[in-house]
Design an enzyme around this catalytic site. Structure first.
Site, PDB file in Angstrom:
ATOM      1  N   TYR A  97       4.463  -1.126   2.000  1.00 20.14           N
ATOM      2  CA  TYR A  97       4.589   0.291   2.359  1.00 20.14           C
ATOM      3  C   TYR A  97       4.284   0.465   3.839  1.00 20.14           C
ATOM      4  O   TYR A  97       3.334  -0.122   4.362  1.00 20.14           O
ATOM      5  CB  TYR A  97       3.593   1.135   1.554  1.00 20.14           C
ATOM      6  CG  TYR A  97       3.586   2.589   1.987  1.00 20.14           C
ATOM      7  CD1 TYR A  97       4.402   3.524   1.353  1.00 20.14           C
ATOM      8  CD2 TYR A  97       2.793   3.023   3.054  1.00 20.14           C
ATOM      9  CE1 TYR A  97       4.416   4.847   1.759  1.00 20.14           C
ATOM     10  CE2 TYR A  97       2.806   4.347   3.476  1.00 20.14           C
ATOM     11  CZ  TYR A  97       3.621   5.250   2.824  1.00 20.14           C
ATOM     12  OH  TYR A  97       3.649   6.555   3.228  1.00 20.14           O
TER      13      TYR A  97
ATOM     14  N   GLU B  20       8.984   7.318   6.472  1.00 21.59           N
ATOM     15  CA  GLU B  20       8.325   6.559   5.416  1.00 21.59           C
ATOM     16  C   GLU B  20       9.266   5.485   4.890  1.00 21.59           C
ATOM     17  O   GLU B  20      10.382   5.789   4.464  1.00 21.59           O
ATOM     18  CB  GLU B  20       7.912   7.496   4.268  1.00 21.59           C
ATOM     19  CG  GLU B  20       7.099   6.790   3.203  1.00 21.59           C
ATOM     20  CD  GLU B  20       6.683   7.727   2.073  1.00 21.59           C
ATOM     21  OE1 GLU B  20       7.578   8.274   1.390  1.00 21.59           O
ATOM     22  OE2 GLU B  20       5.468   7.907   1.895  1.00 21.59           O
TER      23      GLU B  20
END
Ligand code: ADP
Ligand code: MG
Length: 259
Positions: free
Chosen positions: A130, A218
């Protein structure tokens, strides 16, 4: 302002950020036509059919009209059946997905109608990570957030295993410093080529966030491939509305049907 994954990936590719190759399709015929050139260019018989909506959780989401179909579909029929078999499966999926309503954890019960698909090369994933760059309004600085828990919603990681999220604040006068990029890459467990590629990825991503005036980029998941490449497999971007006048090419990407 939010944009679609395929648009975010095009903005990233233009700025030297590694993304898979793909083609957008608004009709079944366009989806099918994307398959052969993608397989030929990537050399991988696997393609992925991805719903384009302004919401995440697509992979685990389901269509109201077709409860057995997910929002992201990996098509492996081409491995044994060749391009023709991949095309037939994409035809079937695209006819079920286009015009149907996808319900994900982020859309609420009413779901969102899928009007565009992104047909993407299949990537051989070794690890899912991530990474995000978030504008912190309290300090007016970008913060890089990184975690080994890729593929999981960051809110869930923050609640269950908060120590698995690394935060690095970027000083706007200097940008992400080389030691910060190395620290993040190290914390993500990257080694060898993947380490070098990860540092390069971080440098390009943080520069793109500043250049484009994003309030959030993101990448979930950021993946390490089986041959050590580091790529954005998913991409969510949103933009500071007050700065859009500086970026007409971004303002143009607005999709009113999503707002
Ligand atoms: P969402 O976050 O909306 O569920 P993602 O783009 O993150 O959508 O895709 C969900 C999952 O599907 C990823 O975590 C990954 O495992 C898989 N996936 C997505 N794109 C590809 C691709 N090009 N090749 C292989 N697997 C993929
Ligand atoms: Mg994702």
């Amino acid at each position: 302002m939010k944009i679609h994954e395929y648009q975010a990936k095009a903005l990233m590719a233009d700025r030297g950020i590694a993304v898979p190759i793909g083609r957008v399709a608004a009709t079944v015929a366009e989806a099918v036509a994307a398959v052969r050139p993608l397989i030929e260019e990537s050399g991988n018989p696997v393609v992925v059919v991805k719903s384009q909506i302004h919401a995440g959780g697509r992979g685990k989401g389901r269509f109201k009209e077709h409860p057995d179909v997910g929002g992201v579909n990996v098509v492996t029929d081409g491995i044994e059946g060749g391009v023709g078999a991949a095309e037939e499966r994409v035809r079937e999926l695209a006819s079920q997905m286009l015009g149907s309503t996808l319900v994900t954890i982020q859309t609420g019960e009413e779901g969102k109608e899928v009007n565009r698909l992104y047909i993407e090369q299949g990537i051989d994933i070794a690890t899912e990570l991530y990474l995000s760059v978030l504008l912190d309004r309290a300090t007016s600085r970008n913060i890089v957030m990184a975690s080994t828990e890729g593929g999981t919603e960051i809110e869930v990681v923050a609640e269950e295993t908060p120590d698995k999220i690394l935060r690095e604040e970027i000083d706007p006068a200097f940008g992400l410093l080389p030691f910060q990029a190395r620290h993040i890459a190290y914390t993500l467990g990257l080694e060898g080529d993947a380490f070098k590629n990860g540092v390069r990825f971080l440098d390009a991503l943080t520069k793109a966030a500043v250049e484009l005036d994003t309030d959030l980029v993101e990448i979930n998941p950021l993946v390490v491939t089986t041959d050590g490449a580091v790529m954005a497999l998913d991409g969510k971007m949103s933009f500071e509305a007050n700065a859009l006048y500086r970026h007409p090419e971004v303002a143009e990407l607005r999709d009113m049907s999503e707002e």
